[in-house]
Design a protein around this motif. Structure first.
Motif, short mmCIF file in Angstrom:
data_model
loop_
_atom_site.label_atom_id
_atom_site.label_comp_id
_atom_site.label_asym_id
_atom_site.label_seq_id
_atom_site.Cartn_x
_atom_site.Cartn_y
_atom_site.Cartn_z
N TRP A 6 -81.13 -20.30 18.83
CA TRP A 6 -80.73 -19.09 19.79
C TRP A 6 -81.49 -17.99 19.32
CZ3 TRP A 6 -77.16 -22.79 19.99
CH2 TRP A 6 -76.79 -23.27 21.29
N PRO A 9 -79.05 -13.63 19.21
CA PRO A 9 -77.79 -14.15 19.71
C PRO A 9 -76.57 -12.87 19.95
CG PRO A 9 -77.93 -14.47 17.55
CD PRO A 9 -79.35 -14.09 17.88
N HIS A 10 -76.98 -11.78 19.26
CA HIS A 10 -76.19 -10.60 19.43
C HIS A 10 -77.05 -9.24 19.28
CE1 HIS A 10 -75.82 -9.76 15.16
NE2 HIS A 10 -75.99 -11.01 15.05
N GLU A 26 -75.38 -29.55 22.38
CA GLU A 26 -75.51 -28.10 22.48
C GLU A 26 -74.23 -27.35 22.54
OE1 GLU A 26 -78.01 -24.81 25.32
OE2 GLU A 26 -78.97 -26.65 24.99
N ASP A 27 -73.28 -27.99 22.89
CA ASP A 27 -71.78 -27.38 23.20
C ASP A 27 -71.19 -27.61 21.81
OD1 ASP A 27 -71.91 -26.81 25.97
OD2 ASP A 27 -70.88 -28.65 26.63
N ARG A 30 -72.79 -24.67 19.84
CA ARG A 30 -72.24 -23.43 20.09
C ARG A 30 -70.96 -23.16 19.45
NH1 ARG A 30 -73.72 -24.80 25.35
NH2 ARG A 30 -75.61 -23.77 26.08
N ASP A 31 -70.03 -24.38 19.28
CA ASP A 31 -68.82 -24.20 18.66
C ASP A 31 -69.06 -24.07 17.29
OD1 ASP A 31 -67.37 -24.87 21.00
OD2 ASP A 31 -67.34 -26.91 20.53
N ARG A 34 -69.81 -19.96 16.74
CA ARG A 34 -68.75 -19.27 16.70
C ARG A 34 -68.00 -19.27 15.27
NH1 ARG A 34 -69.11 -21.62 22.20
NH2 ARG A 34 -69.76 -19.84 23.71
N HIS A 54 -74.64 -13.97 22.47
CA HIS A 54 -75.22 -14.24 23.67
C HIS A 54 -75.74 -15.67 23.73
CE1 HIS A 54 -75.00 -10.10 24.60
NE2 HIS A 54 -75.69 -9.83 23.63
N ILE A 55 -74.62 -16.57 23.55
CA ILE A 55 -75.21 -17.98 23.39
C ILE A 55 -74.85 -19.07 24.35
CG2 ILE A 55 -75.46 -17.98 20.70
CD1 ILE A 55 -72.84 -19.25 20.62
N ASP A 56 -74.13 -18.59 25.63
CA ASP A 56 -73.86 -19.24 26.77
C ASP A 56 -74.97 -20.11 27.50
OD1 ASP A 56 -71.15 -18.59 26.07
OD2 ASP A 56 -71.21 -16.83 27.32
N GLY A 57 -76.10 -19.42 27.33
CA GLY A 57 -77.29 -19.99 27.97
C GLY A 57 -77.99 -21.04 27.27
#
Length: 75
Positions: A6, A9-10, A26-27, A30-31, A34, A54-57
Protein backbone atom coordinates in the motif's frame (compact mmCIF):
# COMPACT_ATOMS: atom_id res chain seq x y z
CA UNK A 1 2.01 -16.24 -0.37
CA UNK A 2 2.20 -12.85 -1.99
CA UNK A 3 3.67 -9.46 -1.20
CA UNK A 4 0.95 -6.82 -0.67
CA UNK A 5 1.93 -3.15 -0.93
CA UNK A 6 0.00 0.00 0.00
CA UNK A 7 1.38 3.40 -0.99
CA UNK A 8 0.75 6.27 1.45
CA UNK A 9 -0.91 4.13 4.17
CA UNK A 10 -0.97 7.06 6.59
CA UNK A 11 -0.56 10.82 6.42
CA UNK A 12 2.75 12.41 7.25
CA UNK A 13 3.69 16.05 6.87
CA UNK A 14 6.78 15.56 4.73
CA UNK A 15 7.92 12.57 2.73
CA UNK A 16 6.11 9.34 2.00
CA UNK A 17 5.31 5.96 3.46
CA UNK A 18 4.80 2.44 2.17
CA UNK A 19 3.22 -0.50 3.97
CA UNK A 20 4.04 -4.00 2.85
CA UNK A 21 3.24 -7.47 4.12
CA UNK A 22 3.80 -11.05 3.00
CA UNK A 23 0.62 -13.05 3.55
CA UNK A 24 -1.75 -15.63 2.13
CA UNK A 25 -4.50 -13.07 1.43
CA UNK A 26 -5.08 -9.33 1.36
CA UNK A 27 -7.09 -9.49 4.59
CA UNK A 28 -4.26 -11.35 6.31
CA UNK A 29 -1.83 -8.71 5.00
CA UNK A 30 -3.96 -5.96 6.56
CA UNK A 31 -3.91 -7.82 9.90
CA UNK A 32 -0.10 -8.05 9.78
CA UNK A 33 0.27 -4.35 8.93
CA UNK A 34 -1.96 -3.35 11.84
CA UNK A 35 0.48 -5.16 14.20
CA UNK A 36 3.69 -3.94 12.56
CA UNK A 37 5.96 -1.21 13.90
CA UNK A 38 6.89 1.77 11.75
CA UNK A 39 10.56 1.92 10.85
CA UNK A 40 11.85 5.49 10.99
CA UNK A 41 15.08 6.31 9.17
CA UNK A 42 15.76 2.62 8.69
CA UNK A 43 16.49 1.62 12.28
CA UNK A 44 14.09 3.26 14.75
CA UNK A 45 10.85 1.43 15.59
CA UNK A 46 7.69 3.22 16.59
CA UNK A 47 4.16 1.91 17.10
CA UNK A 48 1.64 3.51 14.73
CA UNK A 49 -1.90 4.48 15.67
CA UNK A 50 -3.76 1.96 13.50
CA UNK A 51 -6.89 4.14 13.45
CA UNK A 52 -5.10 6.40 10.98
CA UNK A 53 -4.17 3.68 8.49
CA UNK A 54 -5.52 3.89 4.94
CA UNK A 55 -5.36 0.19 4.01
CA UNK A 56 -9.06 -0.66 3.80
CA UNK A 57 -9.03 -0.38 0.02
CA UNK A 58 -7.27 -2.78 -2.32
CA UNK A 59 -3.49 -3.02 -2.23
CA UNK A 60 -1.74 -0.78 -4.73
CA UNK A 61 0.40 -3.67 -5.87
CA UNK A 62 0.44 -7.44 -5.31
CA UNK A 63 3.60 -9.31 -6.24
CA UNK A 64 4.13 -13.05 -6.54
CA UNK A 65 6.96 -14.51 -4.48
CA UNK A 66 9.87 -14.76 -4.73
CA UNK A 67 10.39 -11.15 -5.69
CA UNK A 68 12.79 -8.30 -5.08
CA UNK A 69 12.65 -4.54 -5.26
CA UNK A 70 14.82 -1.60 -4.29
CA UNK A 71 13.13 1.52 -2.95
CA UNK A 72 15.02 4.79 -2.96
CA UNK A 73 13.78 8.11 -1.63
CA UNK A 74 16.03 11.12 -1.53
CA UNK A 75 15.83 14.88 -1.57
Amino acid sequence: MKLYIWNHPHNILYGGAIAYAVAESEDAARDEIRKAPVMLYGDQRQKLDVAGLHIDGPADRILDLPCAEIFQWEE
